[in-house]
Design an enzyme around this catalytic site. Structure first.
Site, short mmCIF file in Angstrom:
data_model
loop_
_atom_site.label_atom_id
_atom_site.label_comp_id
_atom_site.label_asym_id
_atom_site.label_seq_id
_atom_site.Cartn_x
_atom_site.Cartn_y
_atom_site.Cartn_z
N TYR A 164 5.39 3.31 -2.92
CA TYR A 164 5.03 4.43 -2.23
C TYR A 164 6.42 4.65 -1.65
O TYR A 164 6.93 3.78 -1.03
CB TYR A 164 4.07 4.45 -1.22
CG TYR A 164 4.06 5.31 -0.39
CD1 TYR A 164 3.80 6.98 -0.86
CD2 TYR A 164 4.06 5.23 0.88
CE1 TYR A 164 3.55 7.99 -0.15
CE2 TYR A 164 3.73 6.48 1.65
CZ TYR A 164 3.57 7.70 1.41
OH TYR A 164 3.57 8.83 1.96
N ASP A 216 13.48 0.41 -0.74
CA ASP A 216 12.65 1.07 0.18
C ASP A 216 12.21 -0.13 0.92
O ASP A 216 11.20 -0.65 0.80
CB ASP A 216 11.69 2.01 -0.57
CG ASP A 216 10.72 2.49 0.56
OD1 ASP A 216 10.77 1.77 1.66
OD2 ASP A 216 9.90 3.32 0.51
N LYS A 271 9.12 2.34 10.03
CA LYS A 271 8.15 1.40 10.68
C LYS A 271 8.72 0.54 11.63
O LYS A 271 8.82 1.01 12.91
CB LYS A 271 7.29 0.65 9.63
CG LYS A 271 6.53 1.66 8.76
CD LYS A 271 5.47 1.14 7.77
CE LYS A 271 4.77 2.32 7.13
NZ LYS A 271 5.00 2.55 5.84
C1 LIG Z 1 5.40 4.01 5.06
C2 LIG Z 1 6.20 3.88 4.04
C3 LIG Z 1 7.06 5.14 3.63
C4 LIG Z 1 6.89 6.37 4.30
O1 LIG Z 1 7.11 6.47 5.88
P1 LIG Z 1 6.54 7.53 6.64
O2 LIG Z 1 7.12 7.12 7.94
O3 LIG Z 1 4.99 7.43 6.75
O4 LIG Z 1 7.03 8.69 6.20
C5 LIG Z 1 7.95 4.95 2.71
N1 LIG Z 1 8.04 3.86 1.91
C6 LIG Z 1 7.27 2.94 2.38
C7 LIG Z 1 7.45 1.63 1.52
C8 LIG Z 1 6.36 2.67 3.31
O5 LIG Z 1 5.45 1.76 3.45
#
Ligand SMILES: *Cc1c(COP(=O)(O)O)cnc(C)c1O
Length: 428
Positions: free
Chosen positions: A144, A239, A267
């Site tokens: 994701y 990511d 995060k």
């Molecule tokens: C949570 C998440 C995102 C998206 O971040 P948001 O602040 O919710 O837009 C992107 N990449 C990873 C790996 C995530 O866990």
């Protein structure tokens, strides 16, 4: 104490907010039941609108490394707020946070602050394409990277629980330049690089994937991705929105010893406020406007309150933090594994450093399909049995356990007892 207040709020919410929530997984769709409306957080605990207390193993999906309402973070945010909430002009705090990120994350020399992980991921892709002059993205199934069009393809997390492959509203044009490859599959990566290498702008990965439950990279896989990116001239994007500052101070890249070209953060970096970032080598980042032609901007980017909170939390990241967090995570994971074994529930509790997960299946998952094939109904029953016993897990079998340093010995014992009872409850 019941859930009447949460239920009433959810009814009202559904009248005015699609699905009653501002992010889909919060609606409990995949586990059923009433989503708890949260009134407050105190350290390791969430307190809902009916006054129920839960030990929190979500921690706002990862940002709250030290649990809720950590005094240093609150003080920094409150202090900043007293000086004004937003200026749309540069501030010293942004410089200090950028310096702290560059000092902590091995591959980052320059970094730009944005408001969400989605925005950071989307911007990283534009930068990779702009800098290489290429179009194609290689993405792993079940990883994701936020909900931007090009990345919302086979995207794990909340998308997985809805059972839709991507999303209506994403045009074929936006999705067609994204090549999908199964995680941990070297042959598939090599085949994709051979087929699309000349036009490959980026290889994107969660270095330790945590949105298809937890499916760590196999030995050498990240180094292999580094080599494949180099072979094709593509930019390697890690990511690290979850792993950054959670797996180690310098993220997965530090822990695993493989450096990407661009790192996406979110995060933890915002200390519980809307703040994210993307960064890399100076020469690459200098493609961004105003120095370069790749456009990226934000009215509230580098917001002083979010920056102050993020910086305050990063300043708490002393060397022993990760050893302590890993010890806590091991205790939770071991307690869950023992509870399942004791109850005769065949389940996996994958763990990688400070991250762990629960997958009700008979062997450690290696890719997204292995997680899809797990018993998600059993996870839902376990989730509710834990919730009934005052432990708040992620309301979906595609998410991981986010521990916090606020969990003390007594809390960990409470979680272990709850897990033992819950595992027995789901088989009887
Ligand atoms: C949570 C998440 C995102 C998206 O971040 P948001 O602040 O919710 O837009 C992107 N990449 C990873 C790996 C995530 O866990």
């Amino acid at each position: 104490m019941g859930t009447a207040t949460s239920a009433r709020l959810f009814d009202r919410a559904r009248e005015v907010i699609p699905g009653g929530v501002n992010s889909p997984v919060r609606a409990f769709t995949s586990v059923g039941g009433t989503p708890r409306f949260i009134a407050r957080g105190e350290g390791a605990r969430l307190i809902d609108a009916d006054g129920n207390r839960y030990l929190d193993l979500v921690n706002s999906w990862g940002p709250l490394l030290f649990g809720h309402a950590r005094p240093e973070v609150l003080a920094a945010a409150t202090d900043a707020l007293g000086r004004g909430s937003s200026f749309g002009a540069p501030t010293e705090g942004e410089v200090r946070l950028a310096e702290a990120i560059a000092a902590a994350v091995p591959s980052i020399e320059k970094v730009r602050l944005v408001n969400s992980g989605t925005e950071a991921g989307m911007s990283a892709v534009r930068l990779a394409r702009g800098a290489t002059g290429r179009n194609t993205l290689l993405k792993f199934v079940g990883h994701y990277h936020g909900h931007s069009d090009a990345l919302l393809v086979a995207a794990g997390s909340g998308v997985a629980t809805l059972g839709i492959p991507g999303s209506p509203g994403v045009t074929p044009g936006a999705a067609q330049d994204t090549i999908l490859v199964p995680w941990n599959d070297r042959e598939a990566v090599t085949a994709a690089v051979d087929a699309y290498g000349d036009d490959l702008a980026a290889i994107l990965a969660e270095p330790v994937p945590a949105n298809m439950n937890l499916v760590p990279p196999e030995e050498g896989f990240l180094a292999f991705l580094r080599a494949e990116a180099d072979r094709s001239g593509a930019v390697l994007v890690f990511d690290e929105v979850i792993t950054g500052f959670r797996l180690a101070r310098g993220g997965a890249q530090e822990r695993e010893g493989v450096l990407p070209d661009i790192t996406v953060l979110g995060k933890v970096v915002g200390g519980g406020f809307p703040l994210a970032a993307f960064g890399g080598r100076a020469a690459l980042m200098d493609h961004l406007a105003p120095d370069g032609p790749v456009y990226q901007a934000g009215t509230l980017s580098g917001n002083p309150v979010a920056v102050a909170a993020g910086l305050a939390q990063l300043e708490l990241l002393t060397d022993d933090v990760y050893a302590r967090l890993e010890a806590i995570t091991i205790r939770v994971a071991d307690a869950f594994a023992a509870a399942f074994a004791n109850a005769g529930v065949v389940a996996q509790v994958p763990r990688h450093g400070t991250l762990a997960g629960v997958v009700v299946t008979d062997r450690p998952p290696r890719c997204y399909e292995d997680v899809v094939a797990a018993d998600h109904d059993a996870y839902a029953r376990f989730f509710h049995a834990m919730l009934d016993r005052g432990v708040y897990l992620a309301p979906s079998g595609y998410e991981v356990l986010f521990t916090s340093l606020a969990l003390d010995d007594e809390d960990l014992a409470t979680i272990a007892t709850a897990a033992e009872e819950a595992a027995l409850a789901i088989v009887t």
